[in-house]
Motif scaffolding. Structure first.
Motif, PDB file in Angstrom:
ATOM      1  N   TYR A 187      -1.279  -1.915   6.230  1.00 38.12           N
ATOM      2  CA  TYR A 187      -1.072  -1.477   4.848  1.00 38.12           C
ATOM      3  C   TYR A 187      -1.417  -2.613   3.909  1.00 38.12           C
ATOM      4  O   TYR A 187      -1.231  -3.785   4.237  1.00 38.12           O
ATOM      5  CB  TYR A 187       0.374  -1.002   4.661  1.00 38.12           C
ATOM      6  CG  TYR A 187       0.694   0.204   5.514  1.00 38.12           C
ATOM      7  CD1 TYR A 187       0.231   1.471   5.167  1.00 38.12           C
ATOM      8  CD2 TYR A 187       1.443   0.071   6.687  1.00 38.12           C
ATOM      9  CE1 TYR A 187       0.503   2.575   5.966  1.00 38.12           C
ATOM     10  CE2 TYR A 187       1.728   1.165   7.490  1.00 38.12           C
ATOM     11  CZ  TYR A 187       1.252   2.420   7.123  1.00 38.12           C
ATOM     12  OH  TYR A 187       1.521   3.507   7.906  1.00 38.12           O
ATOM     13  N   ASP A 250       0.212   2.220  -0.750  1.00 41.49           N
ATOM     14  CA  ASP A 250      -0.013   2.853   0.556  1.00 41.49           C
ATOM     15  C   ASP A 250       1.133   2.624   1.542  1.00 41.49           C
ATOM     16  O   ASP A 250       1.039   3.036   2.702  1.00 41.49           O
ATOM     17  CB  ASP A 250      -1.348   2.420   1.156  1.00 41.49           C
ATOM     18  CG  ASP A 250      -1.373   0.941   1.545  1.00 41.49           C
ATOM     19  OD1 ASP A 250      -0.378   0.227   1.277  1.00 41.49           O
ATOM     20  OD2 ASP A 250      -2.389   0.498   2.102  1.00 41.49           O
ATOM     21  N   HIS A 276      -0.213   8.000   7.980  1.00 40.18           N
ATOM     22  CA  HIS A 276      -1.635   7.675   7.823  1.00 40.18           C
ATOM     23  C   HIS A 276      -2.032   7.291   6.410  1.00 40.18           C
ATOM     24  O   HIS A 276      -2.714   6.294   6.179  1.00 40.18           O
ATOM     25  CB  HIS A 276      -2.487   8.788   8.410  1.00 40.18           C
ATOM     26  CG  HIS A 276      -2.178   8.985   9.859  1.00 40.18           C
ATOM     27  ND1 HIS A 276      -2.459   8.020  10.796  1.00 40.18           N
ATOM     28  CD2 HIS A 276      -1.498   9.959  10.510  1.00 40.18           C
ATOM     29  CE1 HIS A 276      -2.001   8.405  11.988  1.00 40.18           C
ATOM     30  NE2 HIS A 276      -1.400   9.593  11.828  1.00 40.18           N
ATOM     31  N   GLN A 277      -1.543   8.099   5.454  1.00 42.76           N
ATOM     32  CA  GLN A 277      -1.834   7.703   4.082  1.00 42.76           C
ATOM     33  C   GLN A 277      -0.809   6.718   3.540  1.00 42.76           C
ATOM     34  O   GLN A 277      -1.094   5.954   2.625  1.00 42.76           O
ATOM     35  CB  GLN A 277      -1.751   8.944   3.168  1.00 42.76           C
ATOM     36  CG  GLN A 277      -2.973   9.815   3.157  1.00 42.76           C
ATOM     37  CD  GLN A 277      -2.702  11.002   2.251  1.00 42.76           C
ATOM     38  OE1 GLN A 277      -2.256  12.032   2.723  1.00 42.76           O
ATOM     39  NE2 GLN A 277      -2.943  10.846   0.961  1.00 42.76           N
ATOM     40  N   GLY A 279       2.861   4.408   4.530  1.00 41.43           N
ATOM     41  CA  GLY A 279       3.851   3.909   5.487  1.00 41.43           C
ATOM     42  C   GLY A 279       5.221   3.760   4.852  1.00 41.43           C
ATOM     43  O   GLY A 279       5.328   3.462   3.672  1.00 41.43           O
ATOM     44  N   ARG A 342       0.435   3.392  11.618  1.00 37.32           N
ATOM     45  CA  ARG A 342      -0.915   3.671  11.141  1.00 37.32           C
ATOM     46  C   ARG A 342      -1.941   3.023  12.056  1.00 37.32           C
ATOM     47  O   ARG A 342      -2.951   3.590  12.414  1.00 37.32           O
ATOM     48  CB  ARG A 342      -1.080   3.101   9.748  1.00 37.32           C
ATOM     49  CG  ARG A 342      -2.460   3.360   9.190  1.00 37.32           C
ATOM     50  CD  ARG A 342      -2.774   2.377   8.076  1.00 37.32           C
ATOM     51  NE  ARG A 342      -3.072   3.086   6.836  1.00 37.32           N
ATOM     52  CZ  ARG A 342      -3.367   2.470   5.713  1.00 37.32           C
ATOM     53  NH1 ARG A 342      -3.354   1.145   5.655  1.00 37.32           N
ATOM     54  NH2 ARG A 342      -3.645   3.155   4.641  1.00 37.32           N
ATOM     55  N   ASN A 343      -1.633   1.825  12.418  1.00 37.21           N
ATOM     56  CA  ASN A 343      -2.675   1.032  13.042  1.00 37.21           C
ATOM     57  C   ASN A 343      -1.995   0.060  13.983  1.00 37.21           C
ATOM     58  O   ASN A 343      -2.136  -1.143  13.878  1.00 37.21           O
ATOM     59  CB  ASN A 343      -3.412   0.272  11.931  1.00 37.21           C
ATOM     60  CG  ASN A 343      -4.628  -0.426  12.462  1.00 37.21           C
ATOM     61  OD1 ASN A 343      -4.980  -0.256  13.639  1.00 37.21           O
ATOM     62  ND2 ASN A 343      -5.259  -1.223  11.632  1.00 37.21           N
TER      63      ASN A 343
END
Lengths: 350, 350
Positions: A187, A250, A276-277, A279, A342-343
């Motif tokens: 993010y 985000d 995803h968009q 957090g 997200r990642n």
DNA sequence: TTGAAAGCGCTAACAT
DNA sequence: ATGTTAGCGCTTTCAA
């Protein structure tokens, strides 16, 4: 007709009356009740029988006055409705219930003035011990604490100069870790939502700020705070305000879990995809975090343990034990869940 | 060298010392502090000055012993972590803080034995008043209450024979109304989820049962209960259990809001559409209900008001007022929201 | 408006 | 193992 009493007031049974019914002296009854072993078996039973029959209830004030001590542990917390303190209280009660001590709760409502007033009330009762939340007492309150002749535990935080003993954790470091987590998950426009803004919230904000400064991502626009008490619906409101101010935000680190749940609900209403968009990370790890959809990331704090430990230290110390160390850091634990997935793991793309 | 004291113990400043410093008698100082008008202006100020300078703190035990009264209001509730009681406590504190009374909280943890024990402890302090939750005290506890020489308010429920005063509402009727609501919205396989199963929960279950019996829809398979304390995650579990047992269930009345939120989360995970496939109604109307997605129907109860009123009645009565009526029914309010909006208003199709 | 004397009910200290 | 004595620090009652 009865003669008028010198002092009026409903008579209740006293120790002396039990004593004369049992044909022993008052002190023997006193001993039989407080320390049964110090009295012969036969007498103990006879006295207990009479006490039950006559419905004798000892007078706590007289006992306190004569012995110059009580079994009251005073607890000063800033809120009785906040889940965080409810958990701490549960720990305190759990430990107290196994002991002879009673808990007297004082609610300072986040007011230093009220805290001073309550401290005065509490100290006038010669408490056996005191548990107070935080390290930000007023000067006068701190002076009262330093003069108090009972052991004291400060809870919720760790800090340099304990009045006496201390059990807590670093809000700064915990918030720093949470913020780092959001950064690591990729993010980039990370916001802070804070309600109440009491000293502990302030320190969390500092931890947040430090983490984002180090990551060179700090944007003051992304910090949304209010003095209002935090609730789920306030989380919805603050989320709306954040998006109005900074539509490109985000992720958000929420000062506590209520806000985080509110943010999730608001995101759902706006069809913003979490994680995803966007957090979300909360603070405290209340049980709802694990079962929300998606499950919400939070920083677990050891609230009940904090209460237990504080009470334990007090009781031990009253019992004459030497307590070392006097400052205990219970730490915290980042619990990463779906809301920040997200990642996962990978370093953020530039 | 000082002579050894007859009784040891740290000396703290007493009234007599203040009196001699002010060159008046002890009783004058006592009066100046308790009832400033009863002492001349000049003296009042002089005494206050000395009190402040010497850091005098009155001894509550001595005062209680001499006057045979205290400013303690004892409050006995079954849980300190339950939001419902937290709200009641907030009301109690709000009203207490405007008065000279202090609140002493006792946590019975839903145990009748513990309630008896705490009652004994409280009564030994000559409380100015008592607030106790519920009407289901043990026989011995009830006897203690009836003998107590202070005013008492029972809260949370309404019932036939108050020990003294009472403020609450009918859990039976409230649950009946909630269940009727689900029937009217067209749900046909209506379940009950209950945790803890304390007396109030039992009465809600009875209200549920009566409503469904009258509608000829009762199916015992749809009643899922557990003695565990209610939480959001327990709501998820009970929902899973319900669906395993009765996959055709189409609505649920939850014993409280935590469960209802858990049910919603579980429904979301299973892709069950609320309210179209499945209706949810909670109990208490915590603030989260209004902001969940979909917003959750609940029965609003007046918890803070209950606490306030109980305290108010106590204070008035201690002040000598005659309280009438002695039983107050605060009622409840069905708050219909999206989670039961399957078939709003229209009578159910057959 | 102020004071003197007498406890409130219990327990610490010192016997026995 | 049990008793005697003397308070704990304040407020009540009665008096001035």
């Amino acid at each position: 007709m009865k003669k008028a009493k010198k002092r009026l007031g409903k008579k209740r049974i006293t120790l002396v009356e039990i004593a004369s019914a049992a044909e022993v002296s008052a002190i023997t009854v006193s001993r039989a009740l407080r320390n049964p072993q110090s009295v012969s078996q036969e007498l103990r039973q006879r006295i207990q029988q009479i006490v039950d029959d006559m419905g004798y209830v000892p007078d706590a004030a007289a006992s306190a006055l004569a012995s110059a001590r009580t079994n009251v542990i005073g607890v000063l917390i800033p809120s009785v409705t906040n889940n965080v303190f409810a958990d701490v209280m549960r720990g305190i009660y759990a430990e107290a219930e196994a002991s002879a001590f009673r808990v007297q709760l004082g609610n300072t409502r986040y007011s230093l003035i009220e805290e001073e007033r309550l401290l005065r009330v509490f100290l006038s009762q010669r408490p056996a011990g005191l548990i107070v939340a935080g390290v930000d007492q007023s000067e006068s309150a701190r002076a009262q604490l330093l003069q108090a002749e009972c052991p004291i535990v400060q809870i919720m935080e760790v800090g340099h100069d304990p009045v006496d003993m201390m059990v807590g954790f670093s809000h700064h470091r915990a918030a720093f870790a949470a913020t780092r987590h959001l950064v690591e998950r990729g993010y980039r426009r990370i916001a802070f939502l804070g309600a109440r803004m009491d000293p502990r919230t302030q320190r969390r904000l500092q931890g947040f700020v430090q983490a984002l400064e180090e990551a060179e991502m700090l944007d003051e626009k992304l910090i949304v705070t209010t003095p209002r008490a935090s609730t789920v619906s306030l989380g919805c409101e603050l989320m709306s305000e954040l998006l109005a101010r900074a539509p490109d935000a985000d992720a958000v680190f929420c000062n506590n879990d209520d806000l985080a749940v509110g943010v999730l609900f608001e995101a759902q209403r706006r069809r913003i995809a979490v994680p995803h968009q966007f957090g979300i990370c909360g603070f405290n790890d209340l049980e709802i975090m694990a079962v929300a959809n998606p499950a919400l990331t939070s920083v677990r704090t050891h609230r009940e343990e904090m209460g237990r430990k504080a009470m334990r230290m007090l009781i031990d110390r009253i019992g004459g034990k030497h307590i070392e160390p006097r400052l205990i850091d219970l730490g915290y634990e980042l619990v990463a869940r779906e809301s920040t997935a997200r990642n996962a793991g990978a370093p953020a793309p530039v």
